[in-house]
Each structure stands twice: as structure tokens, then as C-alpha cells.
Design an enzyme around this catalytic site. Sequence first.
Site, mmCIF file in Angstrom:
data_model
loop_
_atom_site.group_PDB
_atom_site.id
_atom_site.type_symbol
_atom_site.label_atom_id
_atom_site.label_comp_id
_atom_site.label_asym_id
_atom_site.label_seq_id
_atom_site.Cartn_x
_atom_site.Cartn_y
_atom_site.Cartn_z
ATOM 1 C CB THR A 49 13.170 25.113 17.598
ATOM 2 O OG1 THR A 49 12.785 26.481 17.453
ATOM 3 C CG2 THR A 49 14.476 25.036 18.355
ATOM 4 C CE1 TYR A 137 4.423 28.054 15.389
ATOM 5 C CE2 TYR A 137 4.967 25.904 14.493
ATOM 6 C CZ TYR A 137 5.350 27.163 14.903
ATOM 7 O OH TYR A 137 6.676 27.524 14.823
ATOM 8 C CE LYS A 166 5.964 28.759 19.038
ATOM 9 N NZ LYS A 166 7.067 27.874 18.600
#
Length: 297
Positions: A49, A137, A166
Site C-alpha cells: 500500500t 509477510y 502478516k
Amino acid sequence: MELKNFEGIMTALVTPLTKDNTVDVPKLEKLIDFQLENGVKGLLILGGTGEYTALTMEVREQAVRETVRYTNGRVPVVAGVLEPGIGECIKFSKTCKAAGADALLVLAPFYVHPTQEGIVDFFRAVDRAVDMPLLVYNIPYRTYVNVLPETVEKMVAEIPNIVGMKECSPSFGQAVELLHRVGDRICVLSGEEFLMSGEILMGAKGAIMASANLIPDVWVHLYELAAARNTQELSALLKKYYPLIKLLFREINPGPLKYAMSQIGLDMGQLSIPLREPSDELKMELDAEMKKLGLLK
């Protein structure tokens, strides 16, 4: 760093950019204030993001340094490291450590499509070279590399600095398996807006949410409801915001998100090439939904 420091909602920050693709520091400070005023428990700078792949190493370092400086220890700052190669991954990880990041979110190595054993080797090398808290991640629909729960279990047993993960697998079953194997030893954090509530109910410690840039208070409330097992209010609130969240990801993130933020007074600057502004149709739908929710007058 204690595991509890990663509980709750962490925002995957957008990167406010100037016209020359450097960090717009005043806008970043405004964004951080907005997040902390609304109760988020951590900040991730330079995730997907945050347009990581479009930024130079110098601009990435600027983003981490300025976020750490302005946050000033109020919540943990996690720096994203999204490199396919071990050399650049270690190099930038050391840069983030020197800039004061509290932890690193390290993406599973991609492009070469490693085996599960190769993924373990990658994280072991980062751990030895950098020696700071690491979050794994996993986002297989972007990387085409899936870090399996049994691999995470092996890494947690063998790599001392892995404190969290995550998880962005679209498989709820995989998240449940992950929580079954390591949920009591690391902070499993949901990375998927529409799976977050269920994963918290199953034992995830929190979430790293992109849409929290726009509605941090809503995500904090959703987390609190899930943690309290208040499923009736949780379901009602998620259903209320579902149309907006769905619109935010209709076109490539963070284009719609940056547009929506600008509409509520959080102008985050331009998008980096090859990203483009959302279509006029999507802008109209976002405006209509935000008006319905009271975010716009």
C-alpha cells in the site's frame, strides 16, 4: 520487543508523495496524527500500500526515517522490506534498523519461486545478518509464493527473531492451520479485510489493514468487538462498511484509497507510475458510499 506490542490494529500506511516521487513529510505527519488520534496500535511504512516497488532506496529510507522520527515511540513502527533477492533484502533491512524501525515486515522471496526449504534459508539469513524483530509477510496472490503453516512453524522453532506474521492468504483454512500451529508463540496478524474478523475470533492477535488509512476508528472498533467475541455487533458493523471496503479494492490499491482519503481532507499526493487514478465511475461510487456512511457531507 514484547509480542503484545503487535496486538490490535496496525495501519499499512500509504506513502504521501511529492511530484518528484519523494516523501511529502508534512502530509505524512498529518496522516500519522490521524492514525494515532483514532487509536491504532502500530504503523507499517512501505508495505505494498506504501508503493514500495516504485520508490528508490533513498526515498524508502526517507519514509522510514521520517515515520520513526515523527511517531517518536508512541506506537511501534514496522518497516516493510519487499525484496526478491537476499542481498538487497539484508542491505535495506540494515538501513531500516539504523533508521530506528522497531521491527521489519519481510516479504517471502518471490520471482524465483523457491521451495519451502529455500524460504526458511532466506529468513534464517536475514535473521543472522540483521538481528532484530521480524514479521513474515505472506501474500501469495501477489508473489505466487505461499509460506505454508508448517514452514512458519519450523521457522518459529529455529529463527529466534521471528515474532509475528502478516498472513494475506485468501484461504481462511490456511489461517486457521497457522493459528493452530504457532498462534500461541507469535503474533499472527490478519492482512485481509474480509477475513480479519474470523481470524481474530480464531486467535489472531491483530491485523495490518490498508483501509485503516481511511477509517482507522472503524477498524479499531471491529478489532475490539472481535476480541470481546461480540459477534452480533461485529457482524453488523462489518456489513455496514463492506460496500466501501470492497470499492477501495476494485481497482489497483492504493489508487482508490488515496482518492478516498483526499475526499475527506487527507491529500496524499500523486500515485507512482504505473499506478493511475481510479476511474470516474469508481470515484462516483466511492463518493456516494462515503456520503451514505457520513464520511462526506
